[in-house]
Design a protein around this motif. Structure first.
Motif, PDB file in Angstrom:
ATOM      1  N   CYS A  15       1.139  -1.438  -0.182  1.00 25.88           N
ATOM      2  CA  CYS A  15      -0.133  -0.220   0.108  1.00 25.88           C
ATOM      3  C   CYS A  15       1.245   1.239  -0.277  1.00 25.88           C
ATOM      4  O   CYS A  15       0.831   2.208  -0.753  1.00 25.88           O
ATOM      5  CB  CYS A  15      -0.554  -0.046   1.417  1.00 25.88           C
ATOM      6  SG  CYS A  15      -2.324  -0.498   1.648  1.00 25.88           S
ATOM      7  N   ARG A  16       1.670   1.941   1.253  1.00 21.24           N
ATOM      8  CA  ARG A  16       3.056   2.951   1.238  1.00 21.24           C
ATOM      9  C   ARG A  16       3.267   2.950  -0.200  1.00 21.24           C
ATOM     10  O   ARG A  16       3.691   3.470  -1.038  1.00 21.24           O
ATOM     11  CB  ARG A  16       3.830   2.123   1.964  1.00 21.24           C
ATOM     12  CG  ARG A  16       3.258   2.759   3.737  1.00 21.24           C
ATOM     13  CD  ARG A  16       4.410   2.488   5.040  1.00 21.24           C
ATOM     14  NE  ARG A  16       4.237   1.073   4.218  1.00 21.24           N
ATOM     15  CZ  ARG A  16       5.671   0.412   4.854  1.00 21.24           C
ATOM     16  NH1 ARG A  16       6.799   1.550   4.090  1.00 21.24           N
ATOM     17  NH2 ARG A  16       5.681  -1.158   5.422  1.00 21.24           N
ATOM     18  N   LYS A  17       4.064   1.580  -1.364  1.00 18.29           N
ATOM     19  CA  LYS A  17       4.270   1.183  -2.580  1.00 18.29           C
ATOM     20  C   LYS A  17       3.893   2.015  -3.227  1.00 18.29           C
ATOM     21  O   LYS A  17       4.369   2.893  -4.166  1.00 18.29           O
ATOM     22  CB  LYS A  17       5.254  -0.027  -2.529  1.00 18.29           C
ATOM     23  CG  LYS A  17       5.740  -0.501  -3.592  1.00 18.29           C
ATOM     24  CD  LYS A  17       6.502  -1.420  -4.194  1.00 18.29           C
ATOM     25  CE  LYS A  17       6.599  -1.263  -5.477  1.00 18.29           C
ATOM     26  NZ  LYS A  17       7.180  -3.119  -5.941  1.00 18.29           N
ATOM     27  N   VAL A  18       2.461   1.711  -3.290  1.00 17.64           N
ATOM     28  CA  VAL A  18       1.125   2.411  -4.493  1.00 17.64           C
ATOM     29  C   VAL A  18       1.194   4.500  -4.033  1.00 17.64           C
ATOM     30  O   VAL A  18       0.931   4.435  -5.179  1.00 17.64           O
ATOM     31  CB  VAL A  18       0.286   1.120  -4.314  1.00 17.64           C
ATOM     32  CG1 VAL A  18      -0.862   2.330  -4.974  1.00 17.64           C
ATOM     33  CG2 VAL A  18       0.647  -0.116  -4.943  1.00 17.64           C
ATOM     34  N   ALA A  19       1.097   3.932  -2.971  1.00 18.15           N
ATOM     35  CA  ALA A  19       1.381   5.471  -2.581  1.00 18.15           C
ATOM     36  C   ALA A  19       2.073   6.206  -2.753  1.00 18.15           C
ATOM     37  O   ALA A  19       2.324   7.728  -3.426  1.00 18.15           O
ATOM     38  CB  ALA A  19       0.394   5.599  -1.322  1.00 18.15           C
ATOM     39  N   PHE A 129       0.975   0.019  -9.487  1.00 20.16           N
ATOM     40  CA  PHE A 129       0.264  -1.915  -8.583  1.00 20.16           C
ATOM     41  C   PHE A 129       1.641  -1.811  -7.616  1.00 20.16           C
ATOM     42  O   PHE A 129       2.696  -0.849  -8.258  1.00 20.16           O
ATOM     43  CB  PHE A 129       0.296  -2.417  -9.671  1.00 20.16           C
ATOM     44  CG  PHE A 129       1.089  -2.671 -10.538  1.00 20.16           C
ATOM     45  CD1 PHE A 129       2.591  -3.932 -10.459  1.00 20.16           C
ATOM     46  CD2 PHE A 129       1.166  -2.438 -11.966  1.00 20.16           C
ATOM     47  CE1 PHE A 129       3.589  -4.116 -11.206  1.00 20.16           C
ATOM     48  CE2 PHE A 129       2.406  -2.380 -12.620  1.00 20.16           C
ATOM     49  CZ  PHE A 129       3.221  -3.671 -12.884  1.00 20.16           C
ATOM     50  N   GLY A 130       2.050  -2.916  -6.978  1.00 26.26           N
ATOM     51  CA  GLY A 130       2.525  -3.343  -6.096  1.00 26.26           C
ATOM     52  C   GLY A 130       3.702  -4.235  -6.562  1.00 26.26           C
ATOM     53  O   GLY A 130       5.155  -4.073  -6.638  1.00 26.26           O
ATOM     54  N   GLU A 131       2.898  -4.741  -7.084  1.00 27.21           N
ATOM     55  CA  GLU A 131       3.627  -6.787  -7.500  1.00 27.21           C
ATOM     56  C   GLU A 131       3.542  -7.187  -8.514  1.00 27.21           C
ATOM     57  O   GLU A 131       1.893  -7.312  -8.624  1.00 27.21           O
ATOM     58  CB  GLU A 131       4.203  -7.574  -6.260  1.00 27.21           C
ATOM     59  CG  GLU A 131       5.163  -7.261  -4.939  1.00 27.21           C
ATOM     60  CD  GLU A 131       5.924  -7.432  -5.317  1.00 27.21           C
ATOM     61  OE1 GLU A 131       6.528  -7.483  -6.484  1.00 27.21           O
ATOM     62  OE2 GLU A 131       6.957  -6.374  -4.500  1.00 27.21           O
TER      63      GLU A 131
END
Length: 225
Positions: A15-19, A129-131
Motif C-alpha cells: 500500500c505504501r509503495k502504491v501511495a 501497482f505493488g507487485e
C-alpha cells in the motif's frame, strides 16, 4: 495450482509503495472507489496516506450461468468529484477493474486505477501497482484466509475418511503447492484456527483415537456440501 500467501505487514508495505507512486506521479484524487471486498483494506490505507476522506465502496460479483459469465455491478454514487482512484487488492483477468473504470468514467473526468498485485495474464494493467506475479496464482489475503483455507481443507478431505492435521497440511501442499511451514511463518497459528472455526461450524469433526487427534468431514457436510 500455485498459492501465494500474504500477511498484513506485506500488504501494508505494498500500500505504501502504491501511495508513493501516486504522489510521485502528481495525481491528487478527490475520492477513492474501493472494489469490494478486497479493495476495502487497500482503500482505507491509501485514504490515510494520501489524506483523503472520501471512500466509496463498489460491489462487483461474477456469476457463472450454464452458458455464460455475467458481471453484476452494485450502485455507485459520486457527486461533484473530478478525479477518482479505483483500487483493488488483486487484478487477475482485469475484467472487474475495466468494468469499474468504465462505470466511473461516466461521471468523472480523471479516473486512474491501482492494485496491490497484478497477475501476468491480466488484460488490464492498472496505473499503479505493488507487485507483478508471473503465471496464475491463488493469492490468499488475510481477509480471505478462513474462506480460502476452508475450501482447500474440504477439497482434500474428500479423498479419505480420517485425517491427522499433518495429513491435511501435506495434502494441501500436494494439491495447491502451499507449503505448511511457509504458511505458519507468515500467519502463525492460522491453520489450526481455521480448523477450529470449521469444527465450530459443523463442517469437520475432531476425533480422539488411541490418544491421538484426528479430523474428518462431518455427516452434515456431506448432506449440505
Amino acid at each position: 495450482m500455485r498459492c501465494v500467501v500474504t500477511n498484513w505487514d506485506y500488504l501494508d508495505k505494498l500500500c505504501r509503495k502504491v501511495a508513493e507512486q501516486i504522489v510521485e506521479d502528481g495525481f491528487n484524487p478527490e475520492a477513492i472507489v474501493a472494489i469490494a471486498r478486497g479493495g476495502w483494506f487497500v482503500g482505507t490505507i491509501l485514504c490515510d496516506i494520501l489524506g483523503l476522506d472520501e471512500l466509496v465502496s463498489l460491489s462487483m460479483k461474477h456469476y457463472v450461468g450454464h452458458d455464460r459469465k455475467e458481471l453484476r455491478v452494485g450502485e455507485l454514487k459520486l457527486e461533484r468529484v473530478e478525479s477518482v482512484l479505483i483500487v483493488d487488492d488483486l487484478v487477475n483477468t482485469g475484467k472487474s477493474m475495466m468494468k469499474a473504470r468504465e462505470l466511473v468514467e461516466r461521471d468523472v473526468k480523471d479516473v486512474r486505477t491501482a492494485s496491490l498485485l497484478v497477475i501476468s495474464r491480466s488484460r488490464f494493467i492498472p496505473n499503479y501497482f505493488g507487485e507483478y506475479l508471473e503465471g496464475f496464482s491463488w493469492v490468499i489475503f488475510p481477509w480471505n484466509i478462513v474462506e480460502d483455507l476452508s475450501s482447500m481443507v474440504k477439497t482434500v478431505m474428500r479423498e479419505k475418511d480420517v485425517w491427522t492435521i499433518w495429513d491435511i497440511k501435506n495434502a494441501i501442499r500436494r494439491e495447491f503447492e502451499l507449503d505448511p511451514i511457509y504458511l505458519e511463518v507468515t500467519n502463525p497459528g492460522r491453520f489450526e484456527s481455521v480448523l477450529k472455526i470449521m469444527e465450530m461450524k459443523g463442517i469437520v469433526e475432531r476425533l480422539e483415537i488411541d490418544g491421538k487427534t484426528y479430523y474428518r468431514l462431518s455427516k452434515d457436510f456431506y448432506r449440505n456440501p
